[in-house]
Each structure stands twice: as structure tokens, then as C-alpha cells.
Design an enzyme around this catalytic site. Structure first.
Site, PDB file in Angstrom:
ATOM      1  N   ASP A  11       0.854  -1.181   0.000  1.00 17.57           N
ATOM      2  CA  ASP A  11       0.000   0.000   0.000  1.00 17.57           C
ATOM      3  C   ASP A  11       0.890   1.231   0.000  1.00 17.57           C
ATOM      4  O   ASP A  11       2.055   1.174   0.411  1.00 17.57           O
ATOM      5  CB  ASP A  11      -0.916   0.021   1.221  1.00 17.57           C
ATOM      6  CG  ASP A  11      -1.897   1.187   1.186  1.00 17.57           C
ATOM      7  OD1 ASP A  11      -2.753   1.202   0.285  1.00 17.57           O
ATOM      8  OD2 ASP A  11      -1.797   2.095   2.029  1.00 17.57           O
ATOM      9  N   SER A  12       0.340   2.329  -0.451  1.00 15.43           N
ATOM     10  CA  SER A  12       1.095   3.578  -0.442  1.00 15.43           C
ATOM     11  C   SER A  12       1.384   4.047   0.980  1.00 15.43           C
ATOM     12  O   SER A  12       2.288   4.851   1.190  1.00 15.43           O
ATOM     13  CB  SER A  12       0.328   4.664  -1.191  1.00 15.43           C
ATOM     14  OG  SER A  12      -0.924   4.896  -0.572  1.00 15.43           O
ATOM     15  N   CYS A  74      -4.235  -1.271  -2.303  1.00  9.68           N
ATOM     16  CA  CYS A  74      -4.320   0.170  -2.483  1.00  9.68           C
ATOM     17  C   CYS A  74      -5.179   0.409  -3.713  1.00  9.68           C
ATOM     18  O   CYS A  74      -4.852  -0.080  -4.804  1.00  9.68           O
ATOM     19  CB  CYS A  74      -2.924   0.758  -2.684  1.00  9.68           C
ATOM     20  SG  CYS A  74      -2.875   2.510  -3.125  1.00  9.68           S
ATOM     21  N   ASN A  75      -6.279   1.120  -3.552  1.00 13.81           N
ATOM     22  CA  ASN A  75      -7.176   1.344  -4.677  1.00 13.81           C
ATOM     23  C   ASN A  75      -6.544   2.200  -5.760  1.00 13.81           C
ATOM     24  O   ASN A  75      -6.740   1.956  -6.956  1.00 13.81           O
ATOM     25  CB  ASN A  75      -8.472   1.987  -4.181  1.00 13.81           C
ATOM     26  CG  ASN A  75      -9.415   0.983  -3.575  1.00 13.81           C
ATOM     27  OD1 ASN A  75     -10.193   0.346  -4.272  1.00 13.81           O
ATOM     28  ND2 ASN A  75      -9.356   0.824  -2.259  1.00 13.81           N
ATOM     29  N   THR A  76      -5.770   3.208  -5.371  1.00 16.55           N
ATOM     30  CA  THR A  76      -5.142   4.064  -6.368  1.00 16.55           C
ATOM     31  C   THR A  76      -4.143   3.273  -7.201  1.00 16.55           C
ATOM     32  O   THR A  76      -4.105   3.391  -8.435  1.00 16.55           O
ATOM     33  CB  THR A  76      -4.441   5.261  -5.688  1.00 16.55           C
ATOM     34  OG1 THR A  76      -5.397   5.983  -4.905  1.00 16.55           O
ATOM     35  CG2 THR A  76      -3.852   6.195  -6.726  1.00 16.55           C
ATOM     36  N   GLU A 159      -3.922   9.610   8.217  1.00 14.04           N
ATOM     37  CA  GLU A 159      -2.476   9.397   8.328  1.00 14.04           C
ATOM     38  C   GLU A 159      -1.840  10.319   9.366  1.00 14.04           C
ATOM     39  O   GLU A 159      -0.741  10.045   9.849  1.00 14.04           O
ATOM     40  CB  GLU A 159      -1.817   9.562   6.960  1.00 14.04           C
ATOM     41  CG  GLU A 159      -2.304   8.548   5.929  1.00 14.04           C
ATOM     42  CD  GLU A 159      -1.182   7.772   5.267  1.00 14.04           C
ATOM     43  OE1 GLU A 159      -0.079   8.303   5.170  1.00 14.04           O
ATOM     44  OE2 GLU A 159      -1.440   6.624   4.851  1.00 14.04           O
ATOM     45  N   CYS A 193     -11.255   3.057  -0.642  1.00 16.62           N
ATOM     46  CA  CYS A 193      -9.909   3.380  -0.180  1.00 16.62           C
ATOM     47  C   CYS A 193      -9.715   2.618   1.113  1.00 16.62           C
ATOM     48  O   CYS A 193     -10.590   2.654   1.999  1.00 16.62           O
ATOM     49  CB  CYS A 193      -9.730   4.879   0.046  1.00 16.62           C
ATOM     50  SG  CYS A 193      -8.127   5.310   0.777  1.00 16.62           S
ATOM     51  N   HIS A 195      -7.945   3.118   3.596  1.00 15.82           N
ATOM     52  CA  HIS A 195      -7.846   3.921   4.818  1.00 15.82           C
ATOM     53  C   HIS A 195      -9.214   4.133   5.470  1.00 15.82           C
ATOM     54  O   HIS A 195      -9.324   4.261   6.697  1.00 15.82           O
ATOM     55  CB  HIS A 195      -7.268   5.306   4.515  1.00 15.82           C
ATOM     56  CG  HIS A 195      -5.814   5.348   4.241  1.00 15.82           C
ATOM     57  ND1 HIS A 195      -5.258   4.845   3.087  1.00 15.82           N
ATOM     58  CD2 HIS A 195      -4.785   5.851   4.961  1.00 15.82           C
ATOM     59  CE1 HIS A 195      -3.952   5.042   3.112  1.00 15.82           C
ATOM     60  NE2 HIS A 195      -3.640   5.651   4.239  1.00 15.82           N
TER      61      HIS A 195
END
Length: 274
Positions: A11-12, A74-76, A159, A193, A195
Site C-alpha cells: 500500500d502507499s 491500495c485502490n489508487t 495518516e 480506499c 484507509h
């Protein structure tokens, strides 16, 4: 600790830990390596080319650690990089390795969760602009209407540990209002997402009990389990000693503090450069 033949989870930042947690709960015997690219997070506003390059670098790092299978939690990254990696990079350089994402498994089942056949999708700007969910959901459920809303402030709030504070309420309400104004028929909201599950209590407080809120962790975990049952040749190359390692490109103390919130337990990460 040398974790061999692990399932790589990328993930980012921290969000993929919600997917990792669900996978590890359903498949506790497997070995796992989690990598968060926190030094370059968030990915949501980066271009397609940048996200693809960053994601490929992280995937290749996981391959170098001996991961034959990598999950883009990670969706992006799934929206902007997965197809290129699967079609361009794996056949040429890593023909025996596999990379899977989170969008398709979610799209395969989300239509069954809506009675009104009207679904709202909340995601980063990158995920929304890619229209990946519009495309994938319509492949499986052409009758379903999909409404999207980007939530650019949610990942920074999470975050930075501000998601439980009163200041987050404004931005939760703002994006939910913008989504629900698009249609009064929306009865299911997908958190696109990884998160966003940390905001579920605030989201539910705003929308009430008549709208279903769907997170991706369990969906992706069930899909992965099914994938390995259908592909025993992949499963055979995965280690099953219940070992886990965590890596970050950012500050380890910050990563460990945030990871303890996502995982509800303490971990010790290692800083790496990809």
C-alpha cells in the site's frame, strides 16, 4: 527474521493494513510481508505514470524478497498501475509471479449488496478519476447505477491521526453530503480506499442505519482464498509458517504507531529504500 515465499501486501501507506488484517485473519497459516511506501504517500493525487512507476518499484522490491504473489492493497495503485504491471511487466520479466488488486474482487460482489441498485463510491481523486469502479462494476452488474465522490481530505486526516477528532466531522459530512446529493436512491456506499474503514463510526453516525457501508478487507480476503483454491500451482509456492514482517519507506516509529491503530496490536517495522 527471514520470511520466505510470503504473500506480499503493498500500500502507499497505512490503509492496506485493513486488507492485510482481514487476509491474515482468514488465512493465518501463510507468511506475509507488508510494505508501505509512506515516504511517497499519499498516491491519490499523483499522475498515472507516477503511480505506475512507484507501484512497480515496490512490487519489484517485494519480488526481490521472495514474494511470488503480491496484493496491491491500495485502490489508487490498483486503478492506475495494476493493468500495466500485469500486461507489460510480468510477462517480460516475472512470468512466474502474480500481482492482484482490490478493485475487481470488490466489483464482482458489490452489486449484490444493493437493493435499489444504486451504489455510492467514495475514494481518492486518483481512483475516482480513473473510473475503474464504474467500468468494473458495470461489467458484472450493468443494471447498477454508480455515483462517485472523491474525498481528498480523508487520507491526510487518517495518516495524521486526526480521524477520531471533532475536526474530522466536517469533512466526513461534506463528502457524504456531496455523494448523497447525486441520488436519493443510494442504499450502499463502498469505501474504495483502504484507509476509510477507520472513519466508519463517523460515517455511520452521519448517514444512519438505512444505508449499507461496505469496506473491502473481508471481500479481498475471501477472493484471495478462492483464487488460491482455483490456482493450486500458485498456492504450492507460498510459505505457511505463520510468519509476518513489516517494512516502510518512511519513519519506522511513525509507521509502528499508526499500524498499532489499524491492527490493534504492536508491530516493529524496518525501514527500506525501494
Amino acid at each position: 527474521m527471514n520470511v520466505e515465499n510470503a504473500i506480499g501486501v503493498f500500500d502507499s501507506g497505512f490503509g492496506g493494513l485493513t486488507v492485510f488484517k482481514a487476509i491474515a485473519q482468514q488465512m493465518p497459516n501463510y507468511n506475509y510481508i507488508y510494505l508501505g511506501d509512506n515516504a511517497r504517500s499519499p498516491y491519490g493525487d499523483h499522475s498515472f505514470d507516477t503511480v505506475y512507476q512507484y507501484t512497480l518499484e515496490c512490487v519489484e522490491w517485494l519480488f526481490a524478497q521472495g514474494c511470488p504473489l503480491v496484493i496491491l492493497a491500495c485502490n489508487t495503485a490498483s486503478a492506475k498501475a495494476l493493468r500495466n504491471i500485469q500486461q507489460l511487466d510480468l510477462p517480460k520479466k516475472y512470468p512466474s509471479n502474480k500481482v492482484l488488486g482490490v478493485i475487481r474482487p470488490t466489483a464482482e460482489v458489490i452489486g449484490e449488496m444493493s437493493q435499489s441498485k444504486s451504489i455510492g463510491v467514495l475514494g481518492t481523486r486518483g481512483t475516482v478519476r480513473s473510473e475503474s469502479y464504474l467500468i468494473e462494476i458495470h461489467k458484472f452488474f450493468p443494471e447498477v447505477k454508480v455515483y462517485q465522490q472523491s474525498c481528498p481530505m480523508w487520507v491526510p486526516l487518517i495518516e495524521n491521526g486526526e480521524h477520531e477528532n471533532e475536526g474530522a466531522d466536517y469533512f466526513v459530512r461534506k463528502y457524504l453530503d456531496e455523494l448523497l446529493r447525486q441520488s436519493s436512491q443510494i442504499d450502499t456506499i463502498l469505501l474504495a480506499c483502504t484507509h476509510y474503514p477507520l472513519l466508519v463510526p463517523k460515517i455511520k453516525a452521519q448517514i444512519g442505519a438505512n444505508i449499507n457501508v461496505v469496506a473491502q478487507g473481508d471481500i479481498v480476503a475471501k477472493s484471495l482464498l478462492n483464487y488460491l483454491e482455483r490456482h493450486p500451482e500458485v498456492n504450492a509456492h507460498l510459505g505457511q509458517q505463520s510468519m509476518q514482517s513489516f517494512y516502510t519507506t518512511g519513519d519506522t516509529q511513525t509507521f509502528d504507531e499508526h499500524a498499532s491503530v489499524f491492527l490493534e496490536r504492536s508491530i516493529k517495522s524496518i525501514k527500506v529504500k525501494v
